[in-house]
Design an enzyme around this catalytic site. Sequence first.
Site, mmCIF file in Angstrom:
data_model
loop_
_atom_site.group_PDB
_atom_site.id
_atom_site.type_symbol
_atom_site.label_atom_id
_atom_site.label_comp_id
_atom_site.label_asym_id
_atom_site.label_seq_id
_atom_site.Cartn_x
_atom_site.Cartn_y
_atom_site.Cartn_z
ATOM 1 N N TRP A 1 0.819 -1.214 0.000
ATOM 2 C CA TRP A 1 0.000 0.000 0.000
ATOM 3 C C TRP A 1 0.857 1.271 0.000
ATOM 4 C CZ3 TRP A 1 -4.254 -2.061 -1.368
ATOM 5 C CH2 TRP A 1 -4.705 -3.247 -0.802
ATOM 6 N N GLU B 1 -2.874 6.236 7.067
ATOM 7 C CA GLU B 1 -2.196 6.952 8.157
ATOM 8 C C GLU B 1 -2.938 6.807 9.486
ATOM 9 O OE1 GLU B 1 -0.151 10.583 7.336
ATOM 10 O OE2 GLU B 1 -0.258 10.232 5.174
#
Length: 412
Positions: A185, A392
């Site tokens: 990712w 995140e």
Amino acid sequence: MAAALLARASGPVRRALRPRAWRQLHTIYQSVELPETHQMLLQTCRDFAEKELFPIAAQVDKEHLFPAAQVKKMGGLGLLAMDVPEELGGAGLDYLAYAIAMEEISRGCASTGVIMSVNNSLYLGPILKFGSKEQKQKWVTPFTSGDKIGCFALSEPGNGSDAGAASTTARAEGDSWVLNGTKAWITNAWEASAAVVFASTDRALQNKGISAFLVPMPTPGLTLGKKEDKLGIRGSSTANLIFEDCRIPKDSILGEPGMGFKIAMQTLDMGRIGIASQALGIAQTALDCAVNYAENRMAFGAPLTKLQVIQFKLADMALALESARLLTWRAAMLKDNKKPFIKEAAMAKLAASEAATAISHQAIQILGGMGYVTEMPAERHYRDARITEIYEGTSEIQRLVIAGHLLRSYRS
């Protein structure tokens, strides 16, 4: 770089300012208004987004197109290295300025926003904080102008939120480190010229055995996986980094051995302000779309905005947006003033990302059938918003961070 942004402004704000004002920046504001420097920055970025990003956003999404020309122009304005000192080629601004700029760029094109965010927060951020003077010269300065961008390689196929469970390894061998494993990712993977990579140098120590490395791209022993076909932010590539006996110089380690987990967590704390700002930009453009449509769509002999049910929706959307924006700016100001900001950054990221998803959802509802087709941008805003609750740090991770800090404050 700050001068480049200054040169884009016009009118009384520009005449009232001098380049020195950019270095004075802010402490804690006693006014509800942004400082003039930041107001000017906001307008400059808004003008850039309207001219350079809005017209290409649909094409970027449809064709999975990396906006290379626009990224280069952003580099010339200092937008890819906003808090990097001017002596290293950056704009020398603060994190509030970064948050404001990120929102406006993301309002124009969410894909371009995340490209900007990764280079600023996740790639340059940890090198600025933990890198040596020599590393900053080598790995920061060339990445400020838009000619090169970086990426951040923490997640793996078997772990995302469990950042301490890295299976990628780095072993010392002579004057080199040899990396093996797969990172997943990775945003900007196909366009990046370097990566901050996290690997275990001592598995027995678990997260205390993780170290951070600076890896050039391309380099022997490193291959890229396929570009992921994503729901949203399709102009930014996402792919695996696959290391097979990838040899890098011994001085490529960032900080000291075993500091990697600390570096990763502190980097993500900063990055959450950037992603919160990206989410604000998506939310704002979704609200703009909904209002513009509702003002012009006639129903029962009047614009949709005359209907109380639509007014209530718009009011709730605006409330969520403004609340999240204030949380985001507060987190940025706390960081700029060297105050604790981890909990506030998590709150900002959680509030802004969930607001972006909710607002873009309601925008489609207001547009009705027109919100469901690609002729209007509402469906793209909805697709772009969804990732902000995942990368995140997921919304669940943000809640854990917030609760942990909250409970410690009550117990102390």
